[in-house]
Scaffold this motif. Structure first.
Motif, PDB file in Angstrom:
ATOM      1  N   ALA A   1       0.866  -1.183   0.000  1.00 30.94           N
ATOM      2  CA  ALA A   1       0.000   0.000   0.000  1.00 30.94           C
ATOM      3  C   ALA A   1       0.895   1.222   0.000  1.00 30.94           C
ATOM      4  O   ALA A   1       1.556   1.526   1.003  1.00 30.94           O
ATOM      5  N   GLU A   2       0.910   1.919  -1.120  1.00 36.75           N
ATOM      6  CA  GLU A   2       1.799   3.075  -1.231  1.00 36.75           C
ATOM      7  C   GLU A   2       1.184   4.294  -0.550  1.00 36.75           C
ATOM      8  O   GLU A   2       0.008   4.597  -0.728  1.00 36.75           O
ATOM      9  N   VAL A   3       2.004   4.962   0.231  1.00 35.79           N
ATOM     10  CA  VAL A   3       1.575   6.153   0.969  1.00 35.79           C
ATOM     11  C   VAL A   3       2.501   7.299   0.570  1.00 35.79           C
ATOM     12  O   VAL A   3       3.723   7.203   0.736  1.00 35.79           O
ATOM     13  N   LYS A   4       1.904   8.381   0.054  1.00 40.10           N
ATOM     14  CA  LYS A   4       2.717   9.521  -0.367  1.00 40.10           C
ATOM     15  C   LYS A   4       3.429  10.160   0.828  1.00 40.10           C
ATOM     16  O   LYS A   4       2.914  10.131   1.953  1.00 40.10           O
ATOM     17  N   LYS A   5       4.577  10.760   0.557  1.00 38.32           N
ATOM     18  CA  LYS A   5       5.308  11.425   1.647  1.00 38.32           C
ATOM     19  C   LYS A   5       4.478  12.532   2.294  1.00 38.32           C
ATOM     20  O   LYS A   5       4.627  12.799   3.485  1.00 38.32           O
ATOM     21  N   SER A   6       3.595  13.124   1.517  1.00 41.35           N
ATOM     22  CA  SER A   6       2.749  14.180   2.085  1.00 41.35           C
ATOM     23  C   SER A   6       1.594  13.607   2.903  1.00 41.35           C
ATOM     24  O   SER A   6       0.783  14.348   3.445  1.00 41.35           O
ATOM     25  N   ASP A   7       1.542  12.286   3.018  1.00 40.60           N
ATOM     26  CA  ASP A   7       0.522  11.623   3.842  1.00 40.60           C
ATOM     27  C   ASP A   7       1.134  10.852   5.009  1.00 40.60           C
ATOM     28  O   ASP A   7       0.451  10.086   5.677  1.00 40.60           O
ATOM     29  N   TRP A   8       2.424  11.016   5.246  1.00 37.92           N
ATOM     30  CA  TRP A   8       3.099  10.226   6.290  1.00 37.92           C
ATOM     31  C   TRP A   8       3.896  11.177   7.187  1.00 37.92           C
ATOM     32  O   TRP A   8       4.780  11.879   6.711  1.00 37.92           O
TER      33      TRP A   8
ATOM     34  N   THR B   1       6.265  11.645  10.738  1.00 41.39           N
ATOM     35  CA  THR B   1       7.060  11.077  11.825  1.00 41.39           C
ATOM     36  C   THR B   1       7.432  12.215  12.763  1.00 41.39           C
ATOM     37  O   THR B   1       7.871  13.277  12.298  1.00 41.39           O
ATOM     38  N   ALA B   2       7.212  11.987  14.052  1.00 47.77           N
ATOM     39  CA  ALA B   2       7.528  13.015  15.043  1.00 47.77           C
ATOM     40  C   ALA B   2       6.792  14.321  14.748  1.00 47.77           C
ATOM     41  O   ALA B   2       7.293  15.407  15.045  1.00 47.77           O
ATOM     42  N   GLY B   3       5.613  14.191  14.144  1.00 43.90           N
ATOM     43  CA  GLY B   3       4.791  15.372  13.918  1.00 43.90           C
ATOM     44  C   GLY B   3       5.133  16.149  12.673  1.00 43.90           C
ATOM     45  O   GLY B   3       4.567  17.215  12.423  1.00 43.90           O
ATOM     46  N   VAL B   4       6.086  15.641  11.876  1.00 41.24           N
ATOM     47  CA  VAL B   4       6.510  16.346  10.664  1.00 41.24           C
ATOM     48  C   VAL B   4       6.244  15.456   9.454  1.00 41.24           C
ATOM     49  O   VAL B   4       6.653  14.286   9.433  1.00 41.24           O
ATOM     50  N   MET B   5       5.576  16.009   8.437  1.00 42.75           N
ATOM     51  CA  MET B   5       5.304  15.232   7.240  1.00 42.75           C
ATOM     52  C   MET B   5       6.626  14.866   6.551  1.00 42.75           C
ATOM     53  O   MET B   5       7.565  15.664   6.525  1.00 42.75           O
ATOM     54  N   ALA B   6       6.652  13.690   5.968  1.00 41.90           N
ATOM     55  CA  ALA B   6       7.876  13.239   5.299  1.00 41.90           C
ATOM     56  C   ALA B   6       8.180  14.068   4.063  1.00 41.90           C
ATOM     57  O   ALA B   6       9.300  14.036   3.543  1.00 41.90           O
ATOM     58  N   SER B   7       7.180  14.822   3.591  1.00 40.00           N
ATOM     59  CA  SER B   7       7.387  15.673   2.419  1.00 40.00           C
ATOM     60  C   SER B   7       8.003  17.023   2.801  1.00 40.00           C
ATOM     61  O   SER B   7       8.409  17.784   1.929  1.00 40.00           O
ATOM     62  N   ALA B   8       8.064  17.325   4.084  1.00 41.35           N
ATOM     63  CA  ALA B   8       8.611  18.603   4.536  1.00 41.35           C
ATOM     64  C   ALA B   8      10.134  18.516   4.567  1.00 41.35           C
ATOM     65  O   ALA B   8      10.704  17.426   4.628  1.00 41.35           O
ATOM     66  N   PRO B   9      10.797  19.674   4.515  1.00 41.50           N
ATOM     67  CA  PRO B   9      12.259  19.652   4.686  1.00 41.50           C
ATOM     68  C   PRO B   9      12.571  18.983   6.024  1.00 41.50           C
ATOM     69  O   PRO B   9      11.979  19.327   7.050  1.00 41.50           O
ATOM     70  N   GLN B  10      13.463  17.990   6.004  1.00 39.92           N
ATOM     71  CA  GLN B  10      13.760  17.242   7.218  1.00 39.92           C
ATOM     72  C   GLN B  10      14.930  17.892   7.956  1.00 39.92           C
ATOM     73  O   GLN B  10      15.876  18.368   7.333  1.00 39.92           O
ATOM     74  N   PRO B  11      14.858  17.866   9.284  1.00 46.98           N
ATOM     75  CA  PRO B  11      16.009  18.370  10.051  1.00 46.98           C
ATOM     76  C   PRO B  11      17.206  17.435   9.856  1.00 46.98           C
ATOM     77  O   PRO B  11      17.036  16.244   9.611  1.00 46.98           O
TER      78      PRO B  11
END
Lengths: 65, 65, 65, 65, 65, 65
Positions: C44-51, C53-63
Motif C-alpha cells: 500500500a503506497e503512501v505519499k510522503k505528504s501523507d506520512w 514522523t515526530a509530527g513532521v510530514m515526510a514531504s517537509a524539509p527534514q532536520p
C-alpha cells in the motif's frame, strides 16, 4: 469518517486512552474540519514481543542509542 | 516507513517471530531499498475461530482438499 | 493466512515489489512454518505528504539527523 | 482477494461469527464477482474501553441520544 | 462499530460496491446483532501489481491450477 | 510505536494534514506518554464512492437527518 486506528504497546490506563482520544478528536475537528460525531478511534495494543524495529523485537534487550 | 502488519494464527514462538522479523527486514533492505532502522513490523495474532476462508471458519472441520 | 500489509512510500518498481514479496514469502515459510500458498502480501503506497514522523510530514524539509 | 477485516466489540458467539462470515462471503460472490475460495474474513475484537466515538470511549456512560 | 475494510482488486463498478455494501450491512444486522447505522464499510482497491499470493504478484502470468 | 492510521475522505490540504499530524503527535506525547520521535501517522484517503455508512455509499444522495 474519519476512522483512526492506533497501534501501541500496552500500558496506558483507561483514563490515558480516554484523554488521548478526546485530544485526537479535537485535533481532527480543529485542523481537518471533521465533526466530532464523525470521529471514530480504536486503540489496538501490540505486545513488545510482537513488534520489531530494525529487525529486533521490542521485547529484546535494546542496543544503547 | 515501511510499516508491516502480519495477521496470522497464534502458535509461533517468540523466537520464530524474531527470526521472521529479522528475515523480513533483510528482505526490505535488500530488495526494496529500505534502511534497517526504518522497518517496523507488527504481528497480530488472529484465532482460528476469527478467520474465515471461503465462508468457513478456520476452526471448523475443514473439507478434504 | 498469513496476510501481510506493507505501507511504504511510492518509488519501488514492480520488479522490486515482486522480489520483496518472494523474499518475505520465503521468510514466512522458513521461519514461521507457513505454506507458500497461504501467504498473501499487499503493498500500500503512501505519499510522503501523507506520512508524518515526530509530527513532521515526510514531504517537509527534514532536520539534519 | 478480497481480504475483509471487521473491527467490532466482543460479544458475538462463534456461531454468530460463522453465520456472518458465510453471509458476507455470499455478498461478495453475488454482488462483487468474487469466487468463494478467494474470500478471506478476519474478525478483530476491540474492547469498549479501546473504542471512542465523538471523543468518548464506548465504555463510558453514554449521553442520551 | 463495526468497521469493515475490504481490500480487493480494482474493477467493480460503483453500483457493484453499493450493492455489496448493502448486503454486508444486512449480514451484520441479521447475524451479528448490529444496528444498520453503526456499520461502516470501506473499499480499498489494490492493484494486481501490488498483491502477491504464494510469492507471485497477481499481475504476473499465473501457473495453471 | 505508536503507529496511527487515519482513513478519511479526500479534500484536506497538505497544510491541514500537517497541522493535524502535529496536533495528534502532541496528544500522544501529552496524554499517552509517547516520545515525539516514536509517533508515526499515515493518512489514507478513501473516496466517498468507497465508503458506506448504514449500507449507503457516502457518494449517494443522503437522507435528511
Amino acid at each position: 469518517m474519519p476512522f483512526v486506528r492506533i497501534d501501541l504497546f500496552p500500558g496506558r490506563t483507561d483514563e490515558q486512552k480516554a484523554n488521548t482520544a478526546r485530544a485526537i478528536t479535537e485535533a481532527l475537528v480543529q485542523h481537518a474540519g471533521c465533526t466530532p460525531q464523525s470521529v471514530q478511534i480504536v486503540f489496538a495494543e501490540v505486545k513488545k514481543s510482537d513488534w520489531a524495529t530494525a529487525g529486533v523485537m521490542a521485547s529484546a534487550p535494546q542496543p544503547a542509542e
